[in-house]
Design a protein around this motif. Sequence first.
Motif, PDB file in Angstrom:
ATOM      1  N   ARG A  61      -6.491 -10.922   4.917  1.00 48.39           N
ATOM      2  CA  ARG A  61      -7.254  -9.469   4.641  1.00 48.39           C
ATOM      3  C   ARG A  61      -6.358  -8.426   4.349  1.00 48.39           C
ATOM      4  N   THR A  62      -5.040  -8.658   5.043  1.00 50.19           N
ATOM      5  CA  THR A  62      -4.201  -7.397   5.194  1.00 50.19           C
ATOM      6  C   THR A  62      -3.769  -7.178   3.644  1.00 50.19           C
ATOM      7  N   TRP A  63      -3.335  -8.300   3.100  1.00 51.25           N
ATOM      8  CA  TRP A  63      -2.830  -8.392   1.800  1.00 51.25           C
ATOM      9  C   TRP A  63      -4.073  -7.788   0.796  1.00 51.25           C
ATOM     10  N   MET A  64      -5.127  -8.216   0.961  1.00 54.24           N
ATOM     11  CA  MET A  64      -6.240  -7.747   0.130  1.00 54.24           C
ATOM     12  C   MET A  64      -6.458  -6.175   0.206  1.00 54.24           C
ATOM     13  N   LYS A  65      -6.411  -5.837   1.732  1.00 55.99           N
ATOM     14  CA  LYS A  65      -6.564  -4.221   1.797  1.00 55.99           C
ATOM     15  C   LYS A  65      -5.297  -3.754   1.137  1.00 55.99           C
ATOM     16  N   LEU A  66      -4.303  -4.068   1.404  1.00 60.68           N
ATOM     17  CA  LEU A  66      -3.072  -3.224   0.714  1.00 60.68           C
ATOM     18  C   LEU A  66      -3.374  -3.276  -0.683  1.00 60.68           C
ATOM     19  N   GLN A  67      -3.827  -4.322  -1.465  1.00 57.31           N
ATOM     20  CA  GLN A  67      -3.788  -4.377  -2.922  1.00 57.31           C
ATOM     21  C   GLN A  67      -4.917  -3.533  -3.482  1.00 57.31           C
ATOM     22  N   ASN A  68      -5.888  -3.569  -2.684  1.00 54.94           N
ATOM     23  CA  ASN A  68      -6.886  -2.557  -2.937  1.00 54.94           C
ATOM     24  C   ASN A  68      -6.632  -1.045  -2.957  1.00 54.94           C
ATOM     25  N   GLU A  69      -5.926  -0.655  -1.904  1.00 47.59           N
ATOM     26  CA  GLU A  69      -5.519   0.715  -1.586  1.00 47.59           C
ATOM     27  C   GLU A  69      -4.300   1.077  -2.658  1.00 47.59           C
ATOM     28  N   VAL A  70      -3.661   0.255  -2.981  1.00 45.89           N
ATOM     29  CA  VAL A  70      -2.609   0.626  -4.248  1.00 45.89           C
ATOM     30  C   VAL A  70      -3.461   0.898  -5.580  1.00 45.89           C
ATOM     31  N   GLN A  71      -4.331   0.025  -5.645  1.00 42.44           N
ATOM     32  CA  GLN A  71      -5.225   0.044  -7.086  1.00 42.44           C
ATOM     33  C   GLN A  71      -5.759   1.258  -7.064  1.00 42.44           C
ATOM     34  N   MET A  72      -6.443   1.871  -5.794  1.00 43.03           N
ATOM     35  CA  MET A  72      -7.249   3.011  -5.857  1.00 43.03           C
ATOM     36  C   MET A  72      -6.222   4.067  -5.947  1.00 43.03           C
ATOM     37  N   ALA A  73      -5.058   4.035  -5.485  1.00 46.40           N
ATOM     38  CA  ALA A  73      -4.110   5.266  -5.508  1.00 46.40           C
ATOM     39  C   ALA A  73      -3.535   5.519  -6.817  1.00 46.40           C
ATOM     40  N   TRP A  74      -3.431   4.434  -7.470  1.00 45.27           N
ATOM     41  CA  TRP A  74      -2.921   4.221  -8.881  1.00 45.27           C
ATOM     42  C   TRP A  74      -3.939   4.340  -9.833  1.00 45.27           C
ATOM     43  N   PHE A  75      -5.100   4.576  -9.584  1.00 44.73           N
ATOM     44  CA  PHE A  75      -6.148   4.615 -10.776  1.00 44.73           C
ATOM     45  C   PHE A  75      -6.065   5.819 -11.516  1.00 44.73           C
ATOM     46  N   GLU A  76      -5.912   7.108 -10.937  1.00 43.96           N
ATOM     47  CA  GLU A  76      -5.915   8.141 -11.831  1.00 43.96           C
ATOM     48  C   GLU A  76      -4.476   8.641 -11.602  1.00 43.96           C
ATOM     49  N   HIS A  77      -3.435   7.990 -11.351  1.00 43.11           N
ATOM     50  CA  HIS A  77      -2.074   8.530 -11.193  1.00 43.11           C
ATOM     51  C   HIS A  77      -1.565   9.220 -12.673  1.00 43.11           C
ATOM     52  N   PRO A  78      -0.897  10.238 -12.296  1.00 44.24           N
ATOM     53  CA  PRO A  78      -0.476  10.826 -13.623  1.00 44.24           C
ATOM     54  C   PRO A  78       0.411   9.937 -14.697  1.00 44.24           C
ATOM     55  N   VAL A  79       1.157   8.972 -13.988  1.00 46.52           N
ATOM     56  CA  VAL A  79       1.827   8.070 -14.705  1.00 46.52           C
ATOM     57  C   VAL A  79       0.866   7.146 -15.430  1.00 46.52           C
ATOM     58  N   ASN A  80      -0.047   6.503 -14.969  1.00 42.54           N
ATOM     59  CA  ASN A  80      -1.099   5.759 -15.691  1.00 42.54           C
ATOM     60  C   ASN A  80      -1.865   6.540 -16.708  1.00 42.54           C
TER      61      ASN A  80
END
Length: 400
Positions: A220-239
């Motif tokens: 669960r810890t890894w799944m939570k981290l992966q989801n949080e990173v995905q959300m943080a990067w979703f509209e990141h200026p880099v992407n």
Amino acid sequence: MRSIMHVAHSVSRLHLLLPFALPTAASAQPALQDLDKPALDRLLERATLVERVVGDDFQRTLPHERWIARCFGVGHAAAPAASRQQADDAASSERAARSAAATDDDAPLAPYMLLADGGEPRDAVWACVEPVHVQVAHDHLVLIEPATLQLSTDDAVALLAVARPLIEALGVEVAAPTPLRWYLSGEPLGSLASAAPLRAAGRNIEIWLPHEAHTGRRPRTWMKLQNEVQMAWFEHPVNQAREARGLPAANSIWLHAQGRMTPVSQPFKHVLSRAAATRGLALASGAALATPPATFDRLQQQAGGQTTARAAGRGTAGVTLVELDQLSTPFVQQDWPRFRAAFAALERDWFAPALAALQRRELAELALTLCSDTGTTTLVVRPIDMKKFWRRRSFASLLP
């Protein structure tokens, strides 16, 4: 990246490691169509089969990773040293060919990758984490081959700046000696089973995601981290900038190769590779380290001259390992025209001059480890073997 760029030594015993050199029988026709490789064919005809390890499609690590880990004594059983095997008769070769199918899926290489990248593994469990692109298919998610991401250093630094606090909030240490490859440290990582990115690339990621090795449950810890990173990067200026340029977004992270650094053996005196895992193992073993030259002839020039096989002898000089990974990306992408072009270049730049060196007795020994996407085949050829005209092994006989 740590390296010793100039390694002066005479090369009399050479071992070539070739990841993704053996396509499946189903892919052989498009992969090998009209490919002219007389030097490699001649070497394989005359060579002695030392070891054949048959893997399966569901192993989570790559065969060349398992092979290099076993050579250095990392993981479970150490591999036989191919260049030291004595199997000159047909019966011994046949026994080698019937090597049992591999059940070992162990390649805990992250701490050695960290060492190669300039970090300090210490006595801790480390896992490698890389930014990746996951594509939405009809009813599942597919990991895109990492090389297609083409993430710049500046973009990687910006994405890490967002991901780092999310990771550290879980009490996990982050090390990033190179922006494109990060490392996480924490004891719970040691209980996970994960897959190499190139193993999962192009496939439904469902069965390749990290899980608890003993229970099969998703952490669960890894799944939570992966989801949080995905959300943080979703509209990141880099992407946003990448998508505007038609490039895939870095929209997830991939964890693999976790393990703890342990003492290693030294199967090779000299190692020439661009792969972080191989370079780290070489550093840990004390082997001389460099990057592979473009050609066999250049290798001999860098070695400071040629040595005859008679003068070198089998027991007086160390083995030089050269890892040639030119086939990996076209194989994984199933870009067969590019695969054939890379194979033709290897024939011209490595196999043909190595064959000539054997015939002139400038090489005492040439070993070849050819990898498919599931297994490995190691053969060795010496000058005396070139006279064994009755040997007739074909390249096709090695295909999985």
